[in-house]
Design a protein around this motif. Structure first.
Motif, PDB file in Angstrom:
ATOM      1  N   VAL A  13      -2.006  45.041  -9.190  1.00  0.00           N
ATOM      2  CA  VAL A  13      -2.914  44.014  -9.712  1.00  0.00           C
ATOM      3  C   VAL A  13      -3.614  43.317  -8.549  1.00  0.00           C
ATOM      4  O   VAL A  13      -2.976  42.917  -7.572  1.00  0.00           O
ATOM      5  CB  VAL A  13      -2.158  42.967 -10.547  1.00  0.00           C
ATOM      6  CG1 VAL A  13      -3.096  41.857 -11.012  1.00  0.00           C
ATOM      7  CG2 VAL A  13      -1.486  43.625 -11.748  1.00  0.00           C
ATOM      8  N   LEU A  14      -4.932  43.154  -8.677  1.00  0.00           N
ATOM      9  CA  LEU A  14      -5.705  42.401  -7.692  1.00  0.00           C
ATOM     10  C   LEU A  14      -6.112  41.066  -8.286  1.00  0.00           C
ATOM     11  O   LEU A  14      -6.732  41.002  -9.353  1.00  0.00           O
ATOM     12  CB  LEU A  14      -6.963  43.180  -7.289  1.00  0.00           C
ATOM     13  CG  LEU A  14      -7.926  42.437  -6.341  1.00  0.00           C
ATOM     14  CD1 LEU A  14      -7.246  42.144  -4.996  1.00  0.00           C
ATOM     15  CD2 LEU A  14      -9.213  43.229  -6.139  1.00  0.00           C
ATOM     16  N   LEU A  15      -5.778  39.980  -7.586  1.00  0.00           N
ATOM     17  CA  LEU A  15      -6.123  38.628  -8.013  1.00  0.00           C
ATOM     18  C   LEU A  15      -6.866  37.936  -6.860  1.00  0.00           C
ATOM     19  O   LEU A  15      -6.243  37.420  -5.931  1.00  0.00           O
ATOM     20  CB  LEU A  15      -4.860  37.844  -8.383  1.00  0.00           C
ATOM     21  CG  LEU A  15      -5.019  36.377  -8.774  1.00  0.00           C
ATOM     22  CD1 LEU A  15      -5.930  36.222  -9.980  1.00  0.00           C
ATOM     23  CD2 LEU A  15      -3.674  35.746  -9.062  1.00  0.00           C
ATOM     24  N   PRO A  16      -8.190  37.943  -6.886  1.00  0.00           N
ATOM     25  CA  PRO A  16      -8.954  37.301  -5.813  1.00  0.00           C
ATOM     26  C   PRO A  16      -9.000  35.785  -5.994  1.00  0.00           C
ATOM     27  O   PRO A  16      -9.076  35.285  -7.126  1.00  0.00           O
ATOM     28  CB  PRO A  16     -10.344  37.911  -5.975  1.00  0.00           C
ATOM     29  CG  PRO A  16     -10.441  38.254  -7.420  1.00  0.00           C
ATOM     30  CD  PRO A  16      -9.057  38.596  -7.881  1.00  0.00           C
ATOM     31  N   ILE A  17      -8.953  35.033  -4.905  1.00  0.00           N
ATOM     32  CA  ILE A  17      -9.051  33.578  -4.971  1.00  0.00           C
ATOM     33  C   ILE A  17     -10.020  33.070  -3.910  1.00  0.00           C
ATOM     34  O   ILE A  17     -10.276  33.742  -2.916  1.00  0.00           O
ATOM     35  CB  ILE A  17      -7.683  32.879  -4.812  1.00  0.00           C
ATOM     36  CG1 ILE A  17      -7.043  33.178  -3.447  1.00  0.00           C
ATOM     37  CG2 ILE A  17      -6.748  33.269  -5.944  1.00  0.00           C
ATOM     38  CD1 ILE A  17      -5.772  32.364  -3.191  1.00  0.00           C
ATOM     39  N   ALA A  18     -10.554  31.869  -4.171  1.00  0.00           N
ATOM     40  CA  ALA A  18     -11.537  31.268  -3.270  1.00  0.00           C
ATOM     41  C   ALA A  18     -11.314  29.765  -3.221  1.00  0.00           C
ATOM     42  O   ALA A  18     -10.558  29.207  -4.026  1.00  0.00           O
ATOM     43  CB  ALA A  18     -12.952  31.575  -3.770  1.00  0.00           C
ATOM     44  N   TYR A  19     -11.991  29.106  -2.288  1.00  0.00           N
ATOM     45  CA  TYR A  19     -11.941  27.649  -2.272  1.00  0.00           C
ATOM     46  C   TYR A  19     -12.404  27.126  -3.633  1.00  0.00           C
ATOM     47  O   TYR A  19     -13.492  27.481  -4.107  1.00  0.00           O
ATOM     48  CB  TYR A  19     -12.872  27.075  -1.200  1.00  0.00           C
ATOM     49  CG  TYR A  19     -12.545  27.470   0.213  1.00  0.00           C
ATOM     50  CD1 TYR A  19     -11.233  27.545   0.669  1.00  0.00           C
ATOM     51  CD2 TYR A  19     -13.563  27.761   1.120  1.00  0.00           C
ATOM     52  CE1 TYR A  19     -10.944  27.902   1.982  1.00  0.00           C
ATOM     53  CE2 TYR A  19     -13.293  28.115   2.433  1.00  0.00           C
ATOM     54  CZ  TYR A  19     -11.976  28.187   2.857  1.00  0.00           C
ATOM     55  OH  TYR A  19     -11.701  28.549   4.159  1.00  0.00           O
ATOM     56  N   GLY A  20     -11.567  26.306  -4.263  1.00  0.00           N
ATOM     57  CA  GLY A  20     -11.940  25.745  -5.553  1.00  0.00           C
ATOM     58  C   GLY A  20     -11.530  26.565  -6.748  1.00  0.00           C
ATOM     59  O   GLY A  20     -11.890  26.237  -7.883  1.00  0.00           O
ATOM     60  N   SER A  21     -10.776  27.648  -6.549  1.00  0.00           N
ATOM     61  CA  SER A  21     -10.205  28.365  -7.696  1.00  0.00           C
ATOM     62  C   SER A  21      -9.245  27.437  -8.431  1.00  0.00           C
ATOM     63  O   SER A  21      -8.709  26.486  -7.854  1.00  0.00           O
ATOM     64  CB  SER A  21      -9.476  29.626  -7.239  1.00  0.00           C
ATOM     65  OG  SER A  21     -10.371  30.619  -6.798  1.00  0.00           O
ATOM     66  N   GLU A  22      -9.000  27.718  -9.699  1.00  0.00           N
ATOM     67  CA  GLU A  22      -8.119  26.878 -10.509  1.00  0.00           C
ATOM     68  C   GLU A  22      -6.668  27.294 -10.267  1.00  0.00           C
ATOM     69  O   GLU A  22      -6.262  28.394 -10.614  1.00  0.00           O
ATOM     70  CB  GLU A  22      -8.499  27.006 -11.985  1.00  0.00           C
ATOM     71  CG  GLU A  22      -7.545  26.401 -12.973  1.00  0.00           C
ATOM     72  CD  GLU A  22      -7.053  25.018 -12.594  1.00  0.00           C
ATOM     73  OE1 GLU A  22      -5.822  24.862 -12.482  1.00  0.00           O
ATOM     74  OE2 GLU A  22      -7.883  24.114 -12.388  1.00  0.00           O
ATOM     75  N   GLU A  23      -5.889  26.384  -9.684  1.00  0.00           N
ATOM     76  CA  GLU A  23      -4.525  26.712  -9.263  1.00  0.00           C
ATOM     77  C   GLU A  23      -3.594  27.070 -10.401  1.00  0.00           C
ATOM     78  O   GLU A  23      -2.763  27.974 -10.269  1.00  0.00           O
ATOM     79  CB  GLU A  23      -3.903  25.585  -8.434  1.00  0.00           C
ATOM     80  CG  GLU A  23      -4.098  24.184  -8.988  1.00  0.00           C
ATOM     81  CD  GLU A  23      -5.301  23.486  -8.362  1.00  0.00           C
ATOM     82  OE1 GLU A  23      -6.401  23.630  -8.937  1.00  0.00           O
ATOM     83  OE2 GLU A  23      -5.131  22.799  -7.341  1.00  0.00           O
TER      84      GLU A  23
END
Length: 376
Positions: A13-23
């Motif tokens: 599974v790939l789960l990309p995250i960025a500044y401001g993603s919902e924790e």
């Protein structure tokens, strides 16, 4: 001659995250999929491996998105949260991965606004909640249901029903459950902004940390996440790397109106072995200040005498360890200034109940509505 063993290939599974993603969306997705046995890669689309999310929770990603370009995944799933979604949308590597993934007929999905902001603009959304290989969700409050829906497609109904649901205890898991009970009603309201302490340890449950922090910060409480370990970074029960705001030894120099302890059996034992924390909880109880715990942390409190004379609940796996088992079928129990919660799947209800007690029902409803969560 022994037959050759079949090699087990775990779901990727790939789960990309960025500044401001919902924790909350990030940890819920990680918790459910890793709970089902998947290998989840949390990948930063930024130049930094450490990501601060929309409510200020800081994660350390497993890798960078550029390192995932040549890999094949069974699922690509995007969390919501602004401005994280805009940064995901602008990531050329992520778009290339997702478009190739969709072209090959592999499963992909998005939580809350990610559908319209990212998948729709990439031309990868047909507008249905579950449509072939695409699964989407309407909002943050539905992330657990969304995750379990995808988990059924990934792992099958047997794992969903026999393992994941009994582990996560989502709403409706057991028809005989009671939603909430309150005893010895007490007033928690304050004149000032509530000061909240959330101690965490290695192997604390990530959802039981992050959901509470997210909800209380949305309600405008001042929340301090404090590591009882030697470093700010802890590795939670499902492998999520969380960076605390302070070390516990520094955090306790301030005063708090509410203390929340997350579960996770081994994490709770570590919290229980932190003498300064137990002393602080005893002071809270003696001063009639509010405190609360989720899941296995209730058992730890019981062994320390901090549930004496109190009604409490905990996860069904641990309920026989509580001295008083009269309320163990209740998802959230409030007794005076103590609040306890059934398990990971009832953490949102628990967090909103805290908001209701500290700020009132109107604020709790406002926060719940913003997250598309049905409360009470």
């Amino acid at each position: 001659m022994e037959a050759p063993q079949k090699k087990f290939v775990a779901t990727q599974v790939l789960l990309p995250i960025a500044y401001g993603s919902e924790e909350t969306e990030v940890v819920t997705l990680v918790d459910v999929f890793r709970g089902g046995g998947a290998l989840v890669k949390v990948a930063s689309v930024e130049n930094d491996i450490q990501i601060e999310c929309s409510s200020g929770v800081k994660f350390v990603a497993d890798t960078f998105i550029s390192d995932c370009e040549s890999q094949i995944f069974d699922l690509v799933v995007l969390p919501g949260g602004m401005p994280g979604l805009e940064r995901l949308q602008d990531c050329k590597v992520l778009r290339k991965i997702t478009e190739a993934h969709a072209k090959e007929g592999r499963l992909y999905g998005s939580s809350s606004e990610a559908s319209a902001v990212v998948l729709e603009k990439w031309g990868l959304l047909k507008g249905c909640q579950v449509d072939g290989m695409v699964t989407t969700s309407q909002g943050l409050g539905l992330t657990l249901d969304f995750s379990l829906s995808i988990a059924e497609q990934l792992f099958g109904k047997k794992i969903l029903n026999e393992e994941l649901s009994s582990l996560m205890v989502p709403r409706g898991w057991n028809k005989c459950e009671v939603a909430k009970e309150e005893y010895n009603v007490d007033d928690w309201s304050l004149q000032n902004i509530p000061q909240v302490l959330v101690p965490i340890a290695n192997r604390s449950d990530e959802m039981e940390i992050v959901v509470v922090v997210d909800v209380l910060r949305r309600a405008k409480a001042n929340v301090v996440v404090a590591s009882v370990e030697d470093s700010l970074e802890i590795v939670a029960a499902r492998g999520t790397k969380i960076v605390a705001d302070r070390l516990f030894k520094d955090a306790i120099l301030s005063n708090y109106d509410f203390i929340h302890l997350p579960g996770g059996w081994y994490g709770a034992q570590k919290l229980g072995s932190t003498e300064q924390l137990i002393d602080l909880l005893r002071e809270h109880a003696e001063s009639n200040k509010a405190y609360g715990v989720v899941c296995a942390a209730a058992v730890m409190l019981d062994t320390k005498g901090l549930l004496k004379g109190k009604k409490a609940t905990t996860h069904p796996h641990y309920s026989n360890k509580l001295s008083d088992q009269s309320s163990v079928n209740v998802r959230v129990v409030i007794d005076g200034k103590l609040i306890t919660s059934f398990g990971t799947g009832s953490t949102m209800e628990y967090a909103l109940s805290i908001v209701e007690k500290l700020f009132g029902m109107e604020r709790a409803n406002e926060v719940a509505e913003a997250m598309a969560f049905s409360y009470p």
